[in-house]
Design a protein around this motif. Structure first.
Motif, PDB file in Angstrom:
ATOM      1  N   LEU A  63       0.828  -1.225   0.000  1.00  0.00           N
ATOM      2  CA  LEU A  63       0.000   0.000   0.000  1.00  0.00           C
ATOM      3  C   LEU A  63       0.853   1.261   0.000  1.00  0.00           C
ATOM      4  N   THR A  64       2.083   1.168   0.477  1.00  0.00           N
ATOM      5  CA  THR A  64       2.931   2.364   0.562  1.00  0.00           C
ATOM      6  C   THR A  64       3.751   2.590  -0.704  1.00  0.00           C
ATOM      7  N   TYR A  68      -0.065   2.320  -5.223  1.00  0.00           N
ATOM      8  CA  TYR A  68      -1.238   2.550  -4.373  1.00  0.00           C
ATOM      9  C   TYR A  68      -1.156   3.880  -3.638  1.00  0.00           C
ATOM     10  N   ILE A  70      -0.802   5.164  -0.569  1.00  0.00           N
ATOM     11  CA  ILE A  70      -1.790   5.363   0.490  1.00  0.00           C
ATOM     12  C   ILE A  70      -1.562   6.681   1.234  1.00  0.00           C
ATOM     13  N   LEU A  73      -3.394   9.617  -0.050  1.00  0.00           N
ATOM     14  CA  LEU A  73      -4.812   9.683   0.296  1.00  0.00           C
ATOM     15  C   LEU A  73      -5.034  10.233   1.696  1.00  0.00           C
ATOM     16  N   ILE A  75      -3.576   8.741   4.472  1.00  0.00           N
ATOM     17  CA  ILE A  75      -3.528   7.589   5.377  1.00  0.00           C
ATOM     18  C   ILE A  75      -2.069   7.190   5.522  1.00  0.00           C
ATOM     19  N   PRO A 154      -3.855  -5.598  -1.917  1.00  0.00           N
ATOM     20  CA  PRO A 154      -3.760  -4.214  -1.445  1.00  0.00           C
ATOM     21  C   PRO A 154      -5.046  -3.421  -1.699  1.00  0.00           C
ATOM     22  N   THR A 155      -5.718  -3.706  -2.804  1.00  0.00           N
ATOM     23  CA  THR A 155      -6.983  -3.027  -3.087  1.00  0.00           C
ATOM     24  C   THR A 155      -8.042  -3.398  -2.057  1.00  0.00           C
ATOM     25  N   LEU A 158      -7.229  -1.572   1.120  1.00  0.00           N
ATOM     26  CA  LEU A 158      -7.615  -0.159   1.011  1.00  0.00           C
ATOM     27  C   LEU A 158      -9.118   0.009   1.137  1.00  0.00           C
ATOM     28  N   ARG A 159      -9.890  -0.875   0.519  1.00  0.00           N
ATOM     29  CA  ARG A 159     -11.350  -0.817   0.647  1.00  0.00           C
ATOM     30  C   ARG A 159     -11.783  -1.017   2.095  1.00  0.00           C
ATOM     31  N   ILE A 161     -10.002  -0.372   4.822  1.00  0.00           N
ATOM     32  CA  ILE A 161      -9.625   0.824   5.586  1.00  0.00           C
ATOM     33  C   ILE A 161     -10.629   1.942   5.342  1.00  0.00           C
ATOM     34  N   LEU A 162     -11.025   2.119   4.087  1.00  0.00           N
ATOM     35  CA  LEU A 162     -12.010   3.160   3.766  1.00  0.00           C
ATOM     36  C   LEU A 162     -13.377   2.830   4.350  1.00  0.00           C
TER      37      LEU A 162
END
Length: 185
Positions: A63-64, A68, A70, A73, A75, A154-155, A158-159, A161-162
């Motif tokens: 994610l980092t 991606y 992150i 965004l 985060i 990772p997607t 991310l979903r 976390i959101l």
């Protein structure tokens, strides 16, 4: 030189219209606005490996990377639970990590979110319960969001976390004041 200046004055500057932003940029800007609307600042996450095989850690680390991004965004991951808004827990909780996980949760300031990532953290993994493992994170901590997958992409992370951020969002009609007296929007 004067001829060029006269031509510019006579014709004017002819340029193309500004291009529209790429779809990815629009989505990223919208997500960043959502994080700022909910929290008023960046979301900080403390990652806790409770006994996993490290597959979930590799995906969380992805994610980092620039794909991606992150942090773009709003985060970011932090090293201390005292600076965290959320805990991202991976792996089945081992008996030796149960106390450390509970202490990490207690050190995280309120309001806090707990995200269980991966099949093992959700209680459905191959390790399950045994002589060395307690199992799901929900047996130790109250879990807000579970992210299935072995390992979750990772997607998917991310979903999840959101989704946790949107659950933490105050109702639209309730605006909480910030320290400076300005309303958080």
């Amino acid at each position: 030189m004067f001829q060029t200046l006269r031509q510019i004055a006579r014709i004017g500057i002819k340029t193309e219209a500004k291009p529209a932003p790429a779809n990815e940029d629009v989505v990223a800007a919208r997500l960043q606005e959502e994080v700022l609307r909910v929290l008023g600042r960046a979301l900080t996450i403390r990652h806790v490996d409770a006994g996993s095989c490290n597959a979930c850690e590799l995906e969380a680390h992805a994610l980092t990377n620039p794909s991606y991004n992150i942090e773009g965004l709003g985060i970011r991951f932090v090293a201390s639970p005292r600076h965290a808004d959320a805990l991202l827990v991976t792996g089945p909780v081992t008996k030796h990590m149960a106390i450390a996980l509970k202490r990490t949760y207690d050190a995280t300031p309120e309001p806090k979110l707990v995200i269980a990532a991966g099949e093992c953290a959700c209680g459905r993994g191959i390790f399950g319960e045994g002589y060395a493992t307690i199992g799901a994170v929900s047996k130790i901590l109250p879990v807000d969001v579970t992210i299935p997958g072995c390992p979750p992409s990772p997607t998917a992370l991310l979903r999840g976390i959101l989704a946790a951020i949107s659950r933490a969002a105050p109702p639209p009609d309730r605006v909480e004041p910030r320290l400076g007296g300005e309303p958080a929007v």
